[in-house]
Design an enzyme around this catalytic site. Structure first.
Site, short mmCIF file in Angstrom:
data_model
loop_
_atom_site.label_atom_id
_atom_site.label_comp_id
_atom_site.label_asym_id
_atom_site.label_seq_id
_atom_site.Cartn_x
_atom_site.Cartn_y
_atom_site.Cartn_z
N GLY A 73 0.88 -1.18 -0.12
CA GLY A 73 0.05 -0.06 0.04
C GLY A 73 0.71 1.24 -0.15
O GLY A 73 0.48 2.20 -0.68
N ASN A 154 -7.85 3.91 8.65
CA ASN A 154 -7.28 2.68 9.03
C ASN A 154 -7.39 2.76 10.68
O ASN A 154 -7.65 1.63 11.42
CB ASN A 154 -5.88 2.36 8.76
CG ASN A 154 -5.04 3.66 8.97
OD1 ASN A 154 -5.42 4.76 8.27
ND2 ASN A 154 -3.86 3.61 9.64
N GLN A 182 -7.87 -0.33 3.48
CA GLN A 182 -8.76 -0.72 4.66
C GLN A 182 -10.10 -1.14 3.97
O GLN A 182 -10.87 -1.77 4.82
CB GLN A 182 -8.81 0.25 5.54
CG GLN A 182 -7.62 0.60 6.44
CD GLN A 182 -7.05 -0.84 7.12
OE1 GLN A 182 -8.02 -1.46 7.74
NE2 GLN A 182 -5.85 -0.76 7.55
N GLY A 203 -2.01 -6.14 0.16
CA GLY A 203 -2.13 -7.73 0.49
C GLY A 203 -2.24 -8.22 1.88
O GLY A 203 -3.27 -9.06 2.17
N HIS A 204 -1.49 -7.46 2.57
CA HIS A 204 -1.49 -8.13 4.20
C HIS A 204 -2.62 -7.73 4.80
O HIS A 204 -2.73 -8.35 5.99
CB HIS A 204 0.08 -7.87 4.66
CG HIS A 204 0.17 -6.60 5.21
ND1 HIS A 204 0.28 -6.06 6.74
CD2 HIS A 204 0.63 -5.51 4.47
CE1 HIS A 204 0.42 -4.80 6.67
NE2 HIS A 204 0.74 -4.32 5.42
N THR A 240 12.10 -8.26 -11.23
CA THR A 240 11.47 -9.68 -11.24
C THR A 240 10.16 -9.80 -10.32
O THR A 240 10.44 -9.53 -9.31
CB THR A 240 12.66 -10.62 -11.17
OG1 THR A 240 13.78 -10.35 -11.93
CG2 THR A 240 11.87 -12.13 -11.42
N CYS A 327 2.01 5.54 17.97
CA CYS A 327 3.07 4.99 19.04
C CYS A 327 3.93 3.78 18.37
O CYS A 327 5.28 3.60 18.77
CB CYS A 327 2.29 4.12 20.13
SG CYS A 327 1.53 2.85 19.49
C1 LIG Z 1 -1.51 -0.59 6.18
C2 LIG Z 1 -2.07 0.59 5.33
C3 LIG Z 1 -1.36 1.11 4.33
C4 LIG Z 1 0.34 0.64 4.09
O1 LIG Z 1 0.34 -0.59 3.42
P1 LIG Z 1 1.75 -1.57 3.32
O2 LIG Z 1 1.44 -2.67 2.46
O3 LIG Z 1 1.82 -1.82 4.72
O4 LIG Z 1 2.55 -0.57 2.79
C5 LIG Z 1 -1.53 2.40 3.70
N1 LIG Z 1 -2.93 2.73 3.91
C6 LIG Z 1 -3.56 2.31 4.72
C7 LIG Z 1 -4.94 3.14 4.90
C8 LIG Z 1 -3.21 1.07 5.59
O5 LIG Z 1 -4.11 0.63 6.37
#
Ligand SMILES: *Cc1c(COP(=O)(O)O)cnc(C)c1O
Length: 407
Positions: A73, A154, A182, A203-204, A240, A327
């Site tokens: 993201g 978020n 989100q 993705g995560h 790649t 934090c």
């Molecule tokens: C987690 C998050 C990101 C960052 O994504 P990453 O894959 O961890 O770099 C960006 N924007 C929002 C709203 C998020 O919750």
């Protein structure tokens, strides 16, 4: 009640699902080819990622050629905004519009561009954490290059009027980017219908692995190269391809976009049970809008409580939660999101975010509802601020206006 382990921080990251892992594993073993190689092993990998792109595109109503894989993201946010600024800045468009409660990947990119001579309008969210399309419309100028507004926040889970904002941008001929990290899996997204030009995904946050995501770039938008080198991602982002992660991402996106209304109904029932139960605690408040809210998000502040202590005690009781995300950077500043709502520091400091997933159970909710009040009592019993509150001292009168009554 017996101690349990409850992961309630799904807005920070999620566990890789079995379904995603199974989709990835073959690409870490037999199907390890480089998609740029011309022999069959390579061609098969190329074919797989092309299919993955197509599967992802179908979930958002766009075409495969509009999906660009990134490391997540943050990268997608940086790329979208910096690219628009660079391309349109050359043409004298040096104004950017965003909100004051974006993710730092957006805010810090905007701050960097300010140092490069761009002017940024940070639209203030209201006390519920919302902005209107009207606000965006009023802020658009002749020299506006891009509007970037997150789909859902978020920290406090508010869902913004993206379709309306998209319509305003379209009407005014301004690029529109949304950080939908989100929102994906919680709301139905159709980039064409919602007039989205650029959209970031990670993705995560949806049960894929960390370090993969994508940027949707509407066809015809001039973009700068992000990484120079090979011809991957149509020459715009060299390197790649991370084939296993891409295959996992496609699986995760499909899973996230299945049965959204059913999943949201189940989650929001649990969320509401948490909100109703926890806000019974005196001197507490729900942050964010009650209705326009992600199904799995709970964010509550407690006066006379220090966020850090709260998280540590919850952890000692087996509950993973989070407070203002600031934090994480090792600073004790309250979250910029909570301050954007107009909360005084004392209230913003004692905040807790719980974020649920499909794996959360009713028993988890029971346990949280039993544990949180005990933990709050314990912290308050040691807090000098709480003593001031119970004695009705002057110094806390302002903060008291933001929370429920003492009794
Ligand atoms: C987690 C998050 C990101 C960052 O994504 P990453 O894959 O961890 O770099 C960006 N924007 C929002 C709203 C998020 O919750």
């Amino acid at each position: 009640m017996e101690k349990r382990f409850i992961y309630a921080d799904n807005a920070a990251t999620t566990a890789v699902s079995k379904r995603v892992l199974d989709a990835m594993l073959p690409y870490m073993t037999e199907q390890f080819g480089n998609p740029s190689s011309i022999y069959k092993l390579g061609r098969d990998a190329e074919k797989s990622i092309t299919e993955a792109r197509d599967r992802i595109a179908k979930c958002f109503g766009c075409s495969a050629s509009e999906i660009y894989f990134t490391s997540g993201g943050s990268e997608a946010d940086n790329w979208a905004i910096r690219s628009a600024a660079l391309r349109l800045g050359e043409k004298g468009k040096k104004h950017i519009i965003t909100t004051n409660f974006e993710h730092h990947a957006v805010l810090h990119t905007c701050q960097f561009l300010e140092k490069q001579g761009f002017e940024v309008t940070y639209l203030p969210v209201d006390e519920k954490g919302l902005i209107t399309a009207e606000q965006v419309k009023d802020a658009i100028r002749e020299d506006t290059a891009i509007v970037t507004v997150m789909y859902a926040n978020n920290e406090i889970g508010t869902i913004l009027p993206i379709k309306e904002i998209g319509a305003v941008c379209k009407e005014k001929g301004v690029l529109f980017h949304t950080d939908a990290v989100q929102a994906i899996g919680h709301v139905d997204i159709d980039v064409k219908d919602q007039n989205i030009d650029l959209m970031s995904c990670s993705g995560h946050k949806i049960h894929a692995q960390k370090g993969i995501g994508f940027l949707y770039i509407r066809k015809g938008i001039p973009m700068t190269n992000l990484i120079f080198g090979g011809a991957q991602e149509r020459g715009r982002r060299a390197g790649t391809e991370n084939v296993p992660a891409i295959m996992g991402l496609a699986e995760a996106v499909e899973a996230a976009c299945e049965n959204i209304p059913e999943k949201a109904a189940r989650l929001s029932k649990m969320r509401d049970r948490l909100i109703d139960g926890i806000t019974k605690i005196p001197c507490s408040r729900l942050n964010g809008d009650r209705e326009k809210r992600l199904a799995g998000n709970v964010n509550i502040s407690f006066l006379g409580v220090e966020g850090e202590s709260l998280l540590l005690l919850l952890d000692a009781n087996g509950i993973c939660a989070s407070s203002g995300s600031a934090c994480t950077s090792g600073s004790l500043d309250p979250s910029h999101v909570l301050l954007a709502l107009g909360l005084p520091h004392e209230v913003a400091h004692g905040s807790m975010r719980l974020s649920l997933s499909e794996e959360t159970t009713e028993e988890d909710i029971d346990y949280i509802l039993e544990t949180v009040p005990k933990v709050i009592d314990r912290i308050r019993s040691m807090s000098p601020l709480w003593e001031d509150i119970t004695k009705g001292k002057e110094n806390i009168q302002k903060a008291m206006k933001f929370v429920s009554p003492l009794k």
